[in-house]
Design a protein around this motif. Structure first.
Motif, PDB file in Angstrom:
ATOM      1  N   PHE A  72       0.815  -1.217   0.000  1.00  0.00           N
ATOM      2  CA  PHE A  72       0.000   0.000   0.000  1.00  0.00           C
ATOM      3  C   PHE A  72       0.848   1.266   0.000  1.00  0.00           C
ATOM      4  CE2 PHE A  72      -2.289   3.323   2.435  1.00  0.00           C
ATOM      5  CZ  PHE A  72      -3.278   3.597   1.507  1.00  0.00           C
ATOM      6  N   LEU A  73       1.760   1.398   0.959  1.00  0.00           N
ATOM      7  CA  LEU A  73       2.544   2.640   1.048  1.00  0.00           C
ATOM      8  C   LEU A  73       3.453   2.835  -0.164  1.00  0.00           C
ATOM      9  CD1 LEU A  73       3.332   2.737   4.874  1.00  0.00           C
ATOM     10  CD2 LEU A  73       1.686   4.128   3.605  1.00  0.00           C
ATOM     11  N   PRO A  74       4.157   1.795  -0.656  1.00  0.00           N
ATOM     12  CA  PRO A  74       4.936   2.002  -1.890  1.00  0.00           C
ATOM     13  C   PRO A  74       4.073   2.441  -3.071  1.00  0.00           C
ATOM     14  CG  PRO A  74       5.641  -0.013  -0.793  1.00  0.00           C
ATOM     15  CD  PRO A  74       4.419   0.471  -0.054  1.00  0.00           C
ATOM     16  N   ALA A  75       2.880   1.829  -3.206  1.00  0.00           N
ATOM     17  CA  ALA A  75       2.004   2.214  -4.317  1.00  0.00           C
ATOM     18  C   ALA A  75       1.470   3.631  -4.135  1.00  0.00           C
ATOM     19  CB  ALA A  75       0.842   1.220  -4.426  1.00  0.00           C
ATOM     20  N   LEU A  76       1.198   4.006  -2.885  1.00  0.00           N
ATOM     21  CA  LEU A  76       0.709   5.354  -2.614  1.00  0.00           C
ATOM     22  C   LEU A  76       1.756   6.405  -2.962  1.00  0.00           C
ATOM     23  CD1 LEU A  76      -1.368   7.333  -1.385  1.00  0.00           C
ATOM     24  CD2 LEU A  76      -0.274   6.918   0.834  1.00  0.00           C
ATOM     25  N   VAL A  77       2.986   6.174  -2.524  1.00  0.00           N
ATOM     26  CA  VAL A  77       4.059   7.134  -2.821  1.00  0.00           C
ATOM     27  C   VAL A  77       4.285   7.225  -4.332  1.00  0.00           C
ATOM     28  CG1 VAL A  77       6.517   7.627  -2.544  1.00  0.00           C
ATOM     29  CG2 VAL A  77       5.164   6.884  -0.575  1.00  0.00           C
ATOM     30  N   ALA A  78       4.232   6.085  -5.026  1.00  0.00           N
ATOM     31  CA  ALA A  78       4.394   6.095  -6.480  1.00  0.00           C
ATOM     32  C   ALA A  78       3.300   6.929  -7.145  1.00  0.00           C
ATOM     33  CB  ALA A  78       4.361   4.667  -7.017  1.00  0.00           C
ATOM     34  N   ARG A  79       2.068   6.789  -6.665  1.00  0.00           N
ATOM     35  CA  ARG A  79       0.953   7.551  -7.240  1.00  0.00           C
ATOM     36  C   ARG A  79       1.131   9.049  -6.994  1.00  0.00           C
ATOM     37  NH1 ARG A  79      -4.306   6.592  -8.850  1.00  0.00           N
ATOM     38  NH2 ARG A  79      -4.159   4.385  -8.285  1.00  0.00           N
ATOM     39  N   ILE A  80       1.459   9.413  -5.756  1.00  0.00           N
ATOM     40  CA  ILE A  80       1.613  10.838  -5.431  1.00  0.00           C
ATOM     41  C   ILE A  80       2.735  11.456  -6.243  1.00  0.00           C
ATOM     42  CG2 ILE A  80       2.227  12.484  -3.611  1.00  0.00           C
ATOM     43  CD1 ILE A  80       0.789  10.636  -1.625  1.00  0.00           C
ATOM     44  N   LYS A  81       3.874  10.755  -6.329  1.00  0.00           N
ATOM     45  CA  LYS A  81       5.023  11.317  -7.050  1.00  0.00           C
ATOM     46  C   LYS A  81       4.762  11.393  -8.547  1.00  0.00           C
ATOM     47  CE  LYS A  81       7.977  12.791  -5.594  1.00  0.00           C
ATOM     48  NZ  LYS A  81       8.045  14.207  -5.145  1.00  0.00           N
ATOM     49  N   ALA A  82       3.923  10.492  -9.074  1.00  0.00           N
ATOM     50  CA  ALA A  82       3.593  10.545 -10.496  1.00  0.00           C
ATOM     51  C   ALA A  82       2.654  11.705 -10.800  1.00  0.00           C
ATOM     52  CB  ALA A  82       2.965   9.219 -10.936  1.00  0.00           C
ATOM     53  N   GLU A  83       1.702  11.954  -9.894  1.00  0.00           N
ATOM     54  CA  GLU A  83       0.687  12.964 -10.152  1.00  0.00           C
ATOM     55  C   GLU A  83       1.029  14.336  -9.582  1.00  0.00           C
ATOM     56  OE1 GLU A  83      -3.202  11.596  -9.085  1.00  0.00           O
ATOM     57  OE2 GLU A  83      -2.875   9.598  -9.946  1.00  0.00           O
ATOM     58  N   ALA A  84       1.885  14.360  -8.547  1.00  0.00           N
ATOM     59  CA  ALA A  84       2.305  15.631  -7.935  1.00  0.00           C
ATOM     60  C   ALA A  84       3.825  15.585  -7.754  1.00  0.00           C
ATOM     61  CB  ALA A  84       1.604  15.828  -6.598  1.00  0.00           C
ATOM     62  N   PRO A  85       4.571  15.672  -8.841  1.00  0.00           N
ATOM     63  CA  PRO A  85       6.020  15.420  -8.811  1.00  0.00           C
ATOM     64  C   PRO A  85       6.833  16.379  -7.949  1.00  0.00           C
ATOM     65  CG  PRO A  85       5.353  16.351 -10.926  1.00  0.00           C
ATOM     66  CD  PRO A  85       4.096  16.001 -10.199  1.00  0.00           C
ATOM     67  N   LEU A  86       6.319  17.572  -7.680  1.00  0.00           N
ATOM     68  CA  LEU A  86       7.080  18.553  -6.909  1.00  0.00           C
ATOM     69  C   LEU A  86       6.758  18.501  -5.421  1.00  0.00           C
ATOM     70  CD1 LEU A  86       6.819  21.614  -9.346  1.00  0.00           C
ATOM     71  CD2 LEU A  86       8.588  19.837  -9.242  1.00  0.00           C
ATOM     72  N   CYS A  87       5.788  17.681  -5.046  1.00  0.00           N
ATOM     73  CA  CYS A  87       5.400  17.585  -3.642  1.00  0.00           C
ATOM     74  C   CYS A  87       6.297  16.603  -2.886  1.00  0.00           C
ATOM     75  CB  CYS A  87       3.936  17.139  -3.512  1.00  0.00           C
ATOM     76  SG  CYS A  87       2.754  18.417  -4.002  1.00  0.00           S
ATOM     77  N   VAL A  88       6.483  16.892  -1.606  1.00  0.00           N
ATOM     78  CA  VAL A  88       7.247  16.009  -0.720  1.00  0.00           C
ATOM     79  C   VAL A  88       6.255  15.102   0.012  1.00  0.00           C
ATOM     80  CG1 VAL A  88       8.775  15.929   1.305  1.00  0.00           C
ATOM     81  CG2 VAL A  88       9.056  17.733  -0.425  1.00  0.00           C
ATOM     82  N   VAL A  89       6.628  13.820   0.167  1.00  0.00           N
ATOM     83  CA  VAL A  89       5.781  12.865   0.885  1.00  0.00           C
ATOM     84  C   VAL A  89       6.532  12.384   2.123  1.00  0.00           C
ATOM     85  CG1 VAL A  89       4.420  10.746   0.752  1.00  0.00           C
ATOM     86  CG2 VAL A  89       4.881  12.077  -1.330  1.00  0.00           C
ATOM     87  N   GLU A  90       5.891  12.491   3.281  1.00  0.00           N
ATOM     88  CA  GLU A  90       6.491  11.998   4.524  1.00  0.00           C
ATOM     89  C   GLU A  90       5.543  10.977   5.148  1.00  0.00           C
ATOM     90  OE1 GLU A  90       7.382  15.328   7.026  1.00  0.00           O
ATOM     91  OE2 GLU A  90       8.905  16.132   5.661  1.00  0.00           O
ATOM     92  N   ILE A  91       6.058   9.769   5.417  1.00  0.00           N
ATOM     93  CA  ILE A  91       5.263   8.699   6.022  1.00  0.00           C
ATOM     94  C   ILE A  91       5.722   8.516   7.459  1.00  0.00           C
ATOM     95  CG2 ILE A  91       4.515   6.292   5.855  1.00  0.00           C
ATOM     96  CD1 ILE A  91       3.755   7.901   3.403  1.00  0.00           C
ATOM     97  N   TYR A  92       4.773   8.547   8.390  1.00  0.00           N
ATOM     98  CA  TYR A  92       5.083   8.388   9.810  1.00  0.00           C
ATOM     99  C   TYR A  92       4.434   7.118  10.351  1.00  0.00           C
ATOM    100  CZ  TYR A  92       6.596  13.238   9.537  1.00  0.00           C
ATOM    101  OH  TYR A  92       7.245  14.384   9.183  1.00  0.00           O
ATOM    102  N   PRO A  93       5.105   6.433  11.276  1.00  0.00           N
ATOM    103  CA  PRO A  93       4.508   5.216  11.845  1.00  0.00           C
ATOM    104  C   PRO A  93       3.462   5.547  12.896  1.00  0.00           C
ATOM    105  CG  PRO A  93       6.610   5.656  12.908  1.00  0.00           C
ATOM    106  CD  PRO A  93       6.447   6.711  11.831  1.00  0.00           C
ATOM    107  N   LEU A  94       2.581   4.605  13.143  1.00  0.00           N
ATOM    108  CA  LEU A  94       1.675   4.676  14.287  1.00  0.00           C
ATOM    109  C   LEU A  94       2.275   3.797  15.365  1.00  0.00           C
ATOM    110  CD1 LEU A  94      -1.803   4.406  12.531  1.00  0.00           C
ATOM    111  CD2 LEU A  94      -0.811   6.422  13.610  1.00  0.00           C
ATOM    112  N   SER A  95       2.682   4.403  16.456  1.00  0.00           N
ATOM    113  CA  SER A  95       3.418   3.691  17.497  1.00  0.00           C
ATOM    114  C   SER A  95       2.870   4.092  18.865  1.00  0.00           C
ATOM    115  CB  SER A  95       4.904   4.064  17.415  1.00  0.00           C
ATOM    116  OG  SER A  95       5.087   5.428  17.755  1.00  0.00           O
ATOM    117  N   PRO A  96       3.383   3.465  19.939  1.00  0.00           N
ATOM    118  CA  PRO A  96       2.928   3.868  21.278  1.00  0.00           C
ATOM    119  C   PRO A  96       3.141   5.354  21.566  1.00  0.00           C
ATOM    120  CG  PRO A  96       4.097   1.787  21.405  1.00  0.00           C
ATOM    121  CD  PRO A  96       4.259   2.287  19.995  1.00  0.00           C
ATOM    122  N   GLU A  97       4.114   5.974  20.864  1.00  0.00           N
ATOM    123  CA  GLU A  97       4.405   7.390  21.101  1.00  0.00           C
ATOM    124  C   GLU A  97       3.572   8.318  20.212  1.00  0.00           C
ATOM    125  OE1 GLU A  97       7.002   5.147  20.351  1.00  0.00           O
ATOM    126  OE2 GLU A  97       7.231   4.765  22.493  1.00  0.00           O
TER     127      GLU A  97
END
Length: 315
Positions: free
Chosen positions: A115-140
């Motif tokens: 899911f996340l690799p495909a999502l980043v690929a889609r965003i970068k293909a459609e919005a090439p100048l945007c930055v994508v940051e993925i954060y984990p869901l953790s106890p913190e």
């Protein structure tokens, strides 16, 4: 005059450093998040301390903690950054091809390893100048505060009861199955409810002490309990552990299918009638009407839908 002189020494970059250092509670982690060298962040923090007349961040045992004044500055700093980000983006229509904003997404790896690799690929293909940051869901992770502060744009979750004051939409629903090694006796003999409950189960590490995962919460509602013999915080590592043992992982079918052939695993029906796992998107009212945020949520839903078909998204 003094206030004006003080104001002239403050720029938006300094505000971002302030907010990041105070929320990360670490100069080194702030440097990583900001993409800066640690000495540069330390120098900026020294300027901020001089301007505030306060240490802002102090050591407390092995950790760093904001001072009272520092803590009071977190929300105003976040508000300034939100206003600055929206100042020009809200003044014109969002165009993915020319937009230069940052998208921040918090998600676990429970859903689908593709899911996340495909999502980043889609965003970068459609919005090439945007930055994508993925954060984990953790106890913190305090995802509600992060959404409210604008630190993240959207959360991909599957809690039984998400916070009620957030906006939510369904991402997908998945059948609950069990993943075992092909050498597991249940592959040949099958299992009934009692055999399944007494098997050696592996589950994700609890998000906080005493927390119950979705599978166990649903078992609690049925008045039964399984035998958990292992836990792991890295969900995508669990299939390999299952392949080399008699452990049983119970989760969504889509996740299991990604690993079945790779690790010589078998997918078995769960003998208990457990409801499907529901995955959804959460976001705050502050970004509900934002064209950029609406576009991002659309990308997330399109990516999830594409992964339900045999061919994953490719630009």
């Amino acid at each position: 005059m003094r206030d004006q002189a003080l104001f002239d020494k403050i720029d938006l970059h300094l505000i971002r450093v302030l907010h990041t250092v105070l929320t990360e509670r670490s100069v080194s982690r702030a440097a990583l998040r900001l993409g800066m060298y640690q000495p540069a962040v330390s120098a900026a923090l020294k300027r901020l301390r001089d301007l505030a007349g306060d240490p802002l961040l102090v050591r407390s045992g092995a950790a760093m903690m904001p001072t009272d004044k520092g803590q009071r500055m977190v929300e105003p700093a976040a508000a300034i950054l939100r206003a600055a980000e929206g100042l020009f983006s809200d003044a014109r229509d969002f165009d993915p091809q020319t937009a230069t904003r940052t998208f921040r997404i918090a998600a676990s790896d429970y859903f689908d390893p593709l899911f996340l690799p495909a999502l980043v690929a889609r965003i970068k293909a459609e919005a090439p100048l945007c930055v994508v940051e993925i954060y984990p869901l953790s106890p913190e992770t305090h995802y509600h505060a992060q959404l409210a502060n604008g630190d993240i744009d959207v959360v991909v979750g599957n809690w039984l009861q998400p916070t009620g004051d957030l906006h939510m939409t369904s991402l997908m629903s998945d059948e609950v199955v069990s993943l075992v090694s092909r050498r597991h006796p249940a592959v040949r003999r099958g299992w009934d409810v009692q055999a399944w409950l007494q098997a050696e189960h592996i589950a994700p590490t609890a998000t906080h002490p005493g927390a119950r995962g979705i599978i166990d919460a649903r078992l609690d509602a049925l008045g039964v309990e399984r035998r958990i013999m292992a836990r792991c915080a890295h969900f995508s590592a669990i299939p390999a552990m299952v392949a080399s043992s008699l452990l049983v992982l119970t989760t969504g079918r889509q996740f299991c299918e990604r690993f079945a052939d790779k690790h010589a695993l078998a997918i078995l029906e769960c003998p208990l009638a457990l409801p499907p796992l529901d995955y959804y998107l959460l976001w705050h009212a502050r970004s509900h009407a934002s064209e950029a945020a609406i576009w991002l949520r659309s990308c997330l839903k399109k990516t999830a839908l594409a992964l339900r078909s045999p061919v994953a998204y490719s630009p």
